[in-house]
Design an enzyme around this catalytic site. Structure first.
Site, PDB file in Angstrom:
ATOM      1  N   CYS A   1       4.800   7.478  -6.012  1.00 19.54           N
ATOM      2  CA  CYS A   1       6.128   7.000  -5.625  1.00 19.54           C
ATOM      3  C   CYS A   1       7.234   7.473  -6.565  1.00 19.54           C
ATOM      4  O   CYS A   1       8.418   7.306  -6.262  1.00 19.54           O
ATOM      5  CB  CYS A   1       6.127   5.477  -5.551  1.00 19.54           C
ATOM      6  SG  CYS A   1       4.821   4.840  -4.470  1.00 19.54           S
TER       7      CYS A   1
ATOM      8  N   HIS B   1      12.973  -0.334  -8.847  1.00 17.03           N
ATOM      9  CA  HIS B   1      11.840   0.064  -8.002  1.00 17.03           C
ATOM     10  C   HIS B   1      11.622  -1.017  -6.941  1.00 17.03           C
ATOM     11  O   HIS B   1      11.466  -0.697  -5.765  1.00 17.03           O
ATOM     12  CB  HIS B   1      10.602   0.273  -8.861  1.00 17.03           C
ATOM     13  CG  HIS B   1       9.434   0.830  -8.118  1.00 17.03           C
ATOM     14  ND1 HIS B   1       9.494   2.012  -7.415  1.00 17.03           N
ATOM     15  CD2 HIS B   1       8.174   0.349  -7.943  1.00 17.03           C
ATOM     16  CE1 HIS B   1       8.315   2.252  -6.852  1.00 17.03           C
ATOM     17  NE2 HIS B   1       7.500   1.251  -7.151  1.00 17.03           N
TER      18      HIS B   1
ATOM     19  N   GLU C   1       8.928  -5.627 -13.589  1.00 15.11           N
ATOM     20  CA  GLU C   1      10.168  -4.873 -13.742  1.00 15.11           C
ATOM     21  C   GLU C   1      11.299  -5.779 -14.247  1.00 15.11           C
ATOM     22  O   GLU C   1      12.096  -5.373 -15.097  1.00 15.11           O
ATOM     23  CB  GLU C   1      10.564  -4.206 -12.427  1.00 15.11           C
ATOM     24  CG  GLU C   1      11.716  -3.226 -12.571  1.00 15.11           C
ATOM     25  CD  GLU C   1      11.969  -2.391 -11.318  1.00 15.11           C
ATOM     26  OE1 GLU C   1      12.764  -1.436 -11.401  1.00 15.11           O
ATOM     27  OE2 GLU C   1      11.374  -2.703 -10.249  1.00 15.11           O
TER      28      GLU C   1
ATOM     29  N   LYS D   1      15.140  -0.910  -1.327  1.00 15.86           N
ATOM     30  CA  LYS D   1      13.916  -0.898  -0.518  1.00 15.86           C
ATOM     31  C   LYS D   1      13.859  -2.103   0.424  1.00 15.86           C
ATOM     32  O   LYS D   1      13.102  -2.084   1.395  1.00 15.86           O
ATOM     33  CB  LYS D   1      12.677  -0.881  -1.411  1.00 15.86           C
ATOM     34  CG  LYS D   1      12.397   0.451  -2.098  1.00 15.86           C
ATOM     35  CD  LYS D   1      11.064   0.406  -2.843  1.00 15.86           C
ATOM     36  CE  LYS D   1      10.770   1.709  -3.569  1.00 15.86           C
ATOM     37  NZ  LYS D   1      11.610   1.883  -4.770  1.00 15.86           N
TER      38      LYS D   1
ATOM     39  N   HIS E   1       9.795   1.310   1.710  1.00 15.71           N
ATOM     40  CA  HIS E   1       9.335   2.144   0.597  1.00 15.71           C
ATOM     41  C   HIS E   1       8.931   3.516   1.142  1.00 15.71           C
ATOM     42  O   HIS E   1       7.935   3.649   1.833  1.00 15.71           O
ATOM     43  CB  HIS E   1       8.155   1.467  -0.093  1.00 15.71           C
ATOM     44  CG  HIS E   1       7.764   2.106  -1.380  1.00 15.71           C
ATOM     45  ND1 HIS E   1       8.350   3.256  -1.867  1.00 15.71           N
ATOM     46  CD2 HIS E   1       6.820   1.762  -2.313  1.00 15.71           C
ATOM     47  CE1 HIS E   1       7.789   3.591  -3.013  1.00 15.71           C
ATOM     48  NE2 HIS E   1       6.875   2.692  -3.301  1.00 15.71           N
TER      49      HIS E   1
ATOM     50  N   PHE F   1       1.787   4.741  -8.180  1.00 18.93           N
ATOM     51  CA  PHE F   1       0.362   4.520  -8.399  1.00 18.93           C
ATOM     52  C   PHE F   1      -0.146   5.540  -9.426  1.00 18.93           C
ATOM     53  O   PHE F   1       0.250   6.707  -9.420  1.00 18.93           O
ATOM     54  CB  PHE F   1      -0.419   4.710  -7.100  1.00 18.93           C
ATOM     55  CG  PHE F   1      -0.322   3.550  -6.139  1.00 18.93           C
ATOM     56  CD1 PHE F   1       0.377   2.402  -6.452  1.00 18.93           C
ATOM     57  CD2 PHE F   1      -0.948   3.616  -4.905  1.00 18.93           C
ATOM     58  CE1 PHE F   1       0.466   1.334  -5.555  1.00 18.93           C
ATOM     59  CE2 PHE F   1      -0.873   2.563  -4.001  1.00 18.93           C
ATOM     60  CZ  PHE F   1      -0.175   1.429  -4.331  1.00 18.93           C
TER      61      PHE F   1
END
Length: 416
Positions: A164, A304, A315, A336, A341, A404
């Site tokens: 990502c 994110h 985060e 998002k 996403h 990831f």
């Protein structure tokens, strides 16, 4: 060696919120959700039956059928966003040195739909018969290749793949090539088209996706207690990055300046972020140091913020530690919540939105939060820009993307 300055002179996007950058920006500001029931395949038997699809997309409006058949959907989307950004840049490509113009374009997965369909069509009894375009359609670098071939750009040309964080890494690489004097301009971005049987099925198997099938539009709800996973999206975004003096010499419209970038690794878990946000703290500090900025210089963070139980908390903790008291004075939002996403394309979309935020002095909202849906692990004294945009001076914006494998990447854009 004196580093060159790098500016953004063109933007392009095709997203679940609009088939241009302008439409995407307008709908982000309005707080529109792009989530709807899946139409790209029959998802009736899946745990998740909705996603953020690009709407009203007909590739034949952009190219002929023969050419379209050679391209996976992710490359088709990439070319649409690239065309818009390059046109938006106003650059006369017949008068510039194409040896010094490059394309760095990312994908986290690449041609997953083509891979799925070719394998499904394989018949063991007949023998191995595959489409001759099978490999060129699925590889993650092919969007960058097609863009460079279409425009004759002979500068740096490759793809970045870091889940990502992929398209943020593409922007970072382009930024560094230009400021080191290795190119005059580079189109950077990313594309993804993962909404398929194997894409949704695979992420469902990991329990990564929201299963809020009764209310798709409200499923992506970052920083809310009832968040239950991310909403998959598709699309593409691209940014024309250009050396400042090169841009000024041709009278280009300059949207913003890229001033810093950071990278780090969680070195922790295959899919989960570190619970204390160790990698997130490091990547934001690295970006600030690269830009020569202090935390007080940032007015907006496009986080994110995927709407996952662990990721949002880690985060938030990282932001509080890095920014200290200033964390309570800046705006935070997760776009998002509206776009879904976009995996490898997420960073480019969010960087483009951050550029527009700096240019327009507008902070888009984080939608789908209710006052009675608060997580005791989250500090709501922070300004998450819930449900409605806010107008404020945005001197500089930080955009975070985490992937990831523990890949973290951040970029900072500021007014010029």
């Amino acid at each position: 060696m004196e580093l060159k300055r790098v500016v953004v002179t063109g933007l392009g996007a095709i997203t679940p919120l609009g088939n241009t950058m302008s439409a995407t920006w307008q709908n982000v500001c309005k707080g529109v959700s792009g989530a709807k029931p899946i139409t790209l395949f029959d998802a009736a038997k899946f745990k998740t039956r909705f996603a953020c699809e690009v709407k009203d997309f007909d590739i034949l409006q952009y190219m002929d059928r023969k050419e379209a058949r050679k391209l996976d959907r992710y490359t088709q989307l990439a070319l649409v966003a690239a065309d818009e950004a390059l046109a938006n840049s106003g650059m006369d490509f017949e008068s510039v040195n194409k040896d010094r113009i490059g394309v760095i374009f990312a994908a986290g997965i690449g041609g997953i739909y083509t891979f799925q369909e070719e394998v499904r069509a394989y018949n063991d009894e007949i023998g191995p018969r595959f489409n001759p375009f099978f490999i060129p359609k699925i590889i993650a670098d092919i969007a960058a290749g097609h863009i460079s071939m279409k425009y004759g750009f002979r500068g740096p040309n490759f793809a970045t793949v870091s889940a990502c964080a992929s398209s943020t890494n593409a922007i970072i690489d382009a930024f560094n090539y230009i400021r080191l004097g290795k190119a005059d301009a580079i189109l950077a971005g990313g594309a993804e088209a993962p909404i398929s049987i194997v894409g949704v099925g695979g992420f469902n198997a990991m329990n990564a996706l929201s299963t809020r099938n009764d209310s798709p539009e409200t499923a992506s709800r970052p920083f809310s207690a009832s968040r239950d996973g991310f909403v998959m999206g598709e699309g593409s975004a691209s940014l024309m990055l250009e050396e400042l003096e090169h841009a000024k010499a041709r009278g280009a419209v300059i949207y913003a300046e890229i001033v810093g970038s950071g990278m780090s690794a969680d070195a922790y878990h295959l899919t989960a972020s570190h619970p204390e946000g160790l990698g997130a703290k490091l990547v934001m500090r690295n970006a600030l140091a690269d830009a020569g900025m202090t935390p007080d210089d940032i007015d907006y963070i496009n986080v994110h913020g995927t709407s996952t139980p662990v990721g949002d908390i880690s985060e938030e903790r990282a932001i509080k530690e890095v920014f200290g008291d200033h964390a309570y004075k800046l705006n935070i939002s997760s776009t998002k919540s509206m776009t879904g996403h976009l995996l490898g394309a997420a960073g480019a979309v969010e960087a483009a939105i951050s550029v527009m935020s700096v240019r327009e002095d507008v902070v888009p909202p984080t939608i789908n939060h209710a006052d009675d849906d608060c997580d005791p692990e989250i500090d709501y004294n922070l300004n998450f820009t819930f449900n409605k945009l806010q107008h404020r001076t945005v001197r500089a914006a930080l955009s975070n993307t985490f992937g990831f494998g523990g890949h973290n990447a951040s970029v900072i854009v500021k007014k010029i």
